[in-house]
Structure formats: structure tokens, C-alpha cells
Design an enzyme around this catalytic site. Structure first.
Site, mmCIF file in Angstrom:
data_model
loop_
_atom_site.group_PDB
_atom_site.id
_atom_site.type_symbol
_atom_site.label_atom_id
_atom_site.label_comp_id
_atom_site.label_asym_id
_atom_site.label_seq_id
_atom_site.Cartn_x
_atom_site.Cartn_y
_atom_site.Cartn_z
ATOM 1 N N GLU A 39 0.912 -1.300 0.121
ATOM 2 C CA GLU A 39 -0.203 -0.633 -0.125
ATOM 3 C C GLU A 39 0.711 1.672 -0.109
ATOM 4 O OE1 GLU A 39 -3.097 -0.178 -0.693
ATOM 5 O OE2 GLU A 39 -3.968 -1.840 -0.359
ATOM 6 N N TYR A 122 -5.254 6.689 4.789
ATOM 7 C CA TYR A 122 -4.882 5.913 3.501
ATOM 8 C C TYR A 122 -4.722 4.816 3.743
ATOM 9 C CZ TYR A 122 -3.860 2.948 -0.474
ATOM 10 O OH TYR A 122 -3.801 2.208 -1.362
ATOM 11 N N ASP A 140 -8.903 7.148 -2.462
ATOM 12 C CA ASP A 140 -7.242 7.171 -2.820
ATOM 13 C C ASP A 140 -7.760 7.725 -4.371
ATOM 14 O OD1 ASP A 140 -8.667 4.838 -4.832
ATOM 15 O OD2 ASP A 140 -6.614 3.735 -5.149
#
Ligand code: SF4
Length: 370
Positions: A39, A122, A140
Site C-alpha cells: 500500500e 489511506y 484514494d
């Protein structure tokens, strides 16, 4: 959106995702460490670019322990070319904390994750939902685009305050029973179907719920505020040679391109020639006097917020002992060692030329003292 519609949308999305998802290496694992690394890499970079980096990185640093014990240099080298180097530095700092304070296990709660360097909403939401099945919605760029079109949300997606608006909508829509799959499905939908240009609405699993599709307004969403044009900076750098070695300097560990190595030089001031700027910058930052020789090349490179145009000169050391004022470190290296150091993308545009030219040793015999 009514609760029954949300339910139906989740079902369509889940069915499509189980059928159409790309088999990506970070989808073959529930290891929080690997999901975290993926990520972080994916945060500002396309999947295709991330793939080889992810595999190389996780092979070299297979767990929090190995990452925490690695040198920053080796981490930056593995990250070289991926950009946004603060991500790598923060991963390293966070791994040290997780290793020393959390027995090497990433925490499974939002606050503790957010407290780690480089972990924003996020990353925390992605790790919690994908690795721990916790109900946190991920937002996102892809998710914002899908939501903006689905619900014709006219909040500009590139306005910093928009994240809150989209986050609230994503939370409402989130499938609490399979949050990890839901989040990944939304990101996947944005990446391969609801693309920024020419969305494939005919093949979209949620087209019957989409307001933009219903009204033919896909191109009007997402809304963006016009950005100011990015400035271009004129830079002069020197390949300073002495006794067959060349000088490289290391940027301070924090800030833009922090911790990376580069050739010394800096911005050309108004009214100054690039040769003069090269000489002045190296004197100011290194306390070295140099002779500026042949113009080797000019390269251009675009970063996210500005562009650079770089004049590269072949230079010879003339006098002085190194006194650093700006860079954090320096080395006199032979050209064959250059691949051991991590350089920014702009430097990589002329490093092949230096190798090709096999710069001959200068006539000076001794290396300067540190
Ligand atoms: Fe995007 Fe089209 Fe699907 Fe709407 S129908 S979410 S615009 S791909």
C-alpha cells in the site's frame, strides 16, 4: 442512496471483483507487513510500476525485523526509481518502532497505526481492512473518481478538504462484512473500468446505480480545480574529477529526495551563466574550488511540483578541503561504484553518458582530505 440500493451495489461489485480481479502478489497474502509495503508503494505509483519493486523489496526485506535492521542506503537503493522517497524513509523509521516497541507486529488498531511515521488515513484504512478485516473505508484517487461519478459529487477531488467528503460517502457505502474486498474492488474498478478517460461503462458492474452514466455526464466528473502551471528550475551540476574518482554528495535525510546521492551543483541565479553557477554552488556547499570544463549534456526531468533543466559539466578539482554546507555527506568514487548508490531520476538521465564516456582520470594525484 437508499440502504437497499447500497446492498445491491455491494453485491454487484463483489461478484464482479471475485470474477475480474487481477491476481497481484499482495492479494495472495494476509501478512500485514506485506500489505503495508504494497500500500505504501501503491499510494502514489501505478500497479505495473510497483510490481517488480514489490517483489524485489519483499525478497530483500521479508519482514519488519529485516527492514528495521537494514541500512537506509540499502532501502533507498531498493526504492530507487520508484520516487517519493519519503515513503521509504518513513517505512524504515516505522519498522524500527514496530520492531522495538511492538514485537515486530503491526498494530491492528487505527490510532496506533496512524501514529507510525508515514501512515496516513489511506494506509491505515487499507492495512486494517485488507489484513485485519476491519471496517475502514479506503479513499484514494481511484475511489474518489468512482464515487464522484456514481453519485455526481461536485466536490473538486484535488482540493485537500475533499478527502473528508469522499471518506464520509465511502464509509456509508462500505461493505462491513468484507471491507478488505470491498475497498480493493472499488480501487480496482477505478483502475480498470472507471478510468479517468473513456470509462468502460458498458462493462461496469455498478452502471445501473451510476448517476453520471444515467445522465451521460461521465466526462463532467470528477470535478477538478485548475492547478497553477509548474515552474522549471535551471540547475548546473558538476562531475568533479580527481585522481580518477568523481565526487558525489548526499542530500540531508529529510525533505525532498532526502538521503539520496547526487552530483554537486544547484540553481542558476538570474544573470549567472551555468558554468558560474556550478563553480559557485560547489564552493558554497563543499568549499572546493573547481575548474569547469566541457559541457557534457543537458537533461530535463519532471517532478510532481516542478521541472528541472540540468546542465552537466565535466569539472576538475583545483583546491580546498571539503567542508559541507548543505549536503549531509560526500564520497569520491570510481565510476564502477556508481550503481551502489541511490540517485534521483534526474541524475539517472546522464549517468549512462558518464559510463559511456568512461571519464579518464584527472591529472591531480591526491584525493582531498575529509
Ligand atoms: Fe464509472 Fe461508468 Fe461505472 Fe459510472 S457506469 S461508475 S462512470 S464506469
Amino acid at each position: 442512496m437508499a440502504s437497499t440500493t447500497r446492498k445491491a451495489l455491494r453485491k454487484s461489485l463483489a461478484r464482479w471483483f471475485s470474477r475480474s480481479r487481477r491476481e497481484l502478489p499482495w492479494r495472495q497474502t494476509r501478512d500485514p507487513y506485506r500489505i503495508w509495503v504494497s500500500e505504501v508503494m501503491l499510494q502514489q505509483t501505478q500497479v505495473q510500476t510497483v510490481l517488480p519493486y514489490y517483489s524485489k523489496f519483499t525478497k530483500r526485506f521479508p519482514n519488519v525485523e529485516s527492514l528495521s535492521e537494514a541500512s537506509l542506503d540499502s532501502i533507498l537503493k531498493s526504492w530507487e526509481g520508484l520516487g517519493y522517497y519519503a515513503r521509504a524513509r518513513n517505512l524504515h523509521r516505522a519498522a524500527k518502532i514496530v520492531s522495538s516497541e511492538m514485537d515486530g507486529n503491526l498494530p491492528d488498531n487505527y490510532e496506533a497505526l496512524r501514529a507510525l511515521p508515514g501512515v496516513g488515513d489511506y494506509i491505515a484504512s487499507a492495512v486494517l481492512s485488507v489484513a485485519f478485516d476491519r471496517a475502514y473505508a479506503v479513499v484514494d484517487g481511484n475511489v474518489k473518481r468512482v464515487l464522484a461519478r456514481l453519485l455526481t459529487i461536485d466536490e473538486p477531488v484535488n482540493k485537500s478538504s475533499s478527502s473528508k467528503v469522499f471518506k464520509a460517502v465511502a464509509e456509508q457505502l462500505l461493505d462491513g462484512e468484507s471491507p478488505g474486498d470491498f475497498n480493493q474492488a472499488m480501487m480496482e474498478l477505478g483502475a480498470i473500468v472507471c478510468r479517468s478517460s473513456k470509462p468502460n461503462c458498458a462493462a461496469c458492474p455498478v452502471n445501473k446505480f451510476c448517476k453520471a452514466f444515467e445522465t451521460g455526464m461521465q466526462d463532467a466528473f470528477p470535478v477538478r480545480i485548475r492547478k497553477r502551471p509548474v515552474p522549471t528550475y535551471h540547475i548546473a551540476v558538476g562531475v568533479v574529477r580527481r585522481s580518477g574518482r568523481i565526487l558525489i554528495t548526499r542530500r540531508k535525510p529529510t525533505g525532498f529526495l532526502g538521503g539520496l546521492w547526487e552530483f554537486p551543483g544547484g540553481k542558476v541565479k538570474p544573470g549567472e551563466s551555468p558554468e558560474e553557477a556550478c563553480k559557485r554552488e560547489i564552493k558554497e556547499e563543499m568549499n572546493l574550488s573547481i575548474d569547469v570544463g566541457k559541457h557534457l549534456t543537458k537533461v530535463k526531468h519532471a517532478y510532481s511540483h516542478f521541472k528541472v533543466s540540468i546542465d552537466v559539466f565535466d569539472c576538475r578539482y583545483r583546491a580546498g578541503s571539503v567542508r559541507l554546507n548543505g549536503p549531509e555527506d560526500y564520497r569520491w568514487i570510481v565510476l564502477e561504484e556508481i550503481d551502489d548508490y541511490a540517485f534521483p531520476g534526474a541524475n539517472h538521465k546522464f549517468i549512462p553518458l558518464l559510463k559511456e564516456k568512461k571519464l579518464s582520470p584527472s591529472s591531480n594525484k591526491e584525493l582531498p582530505k575529509a
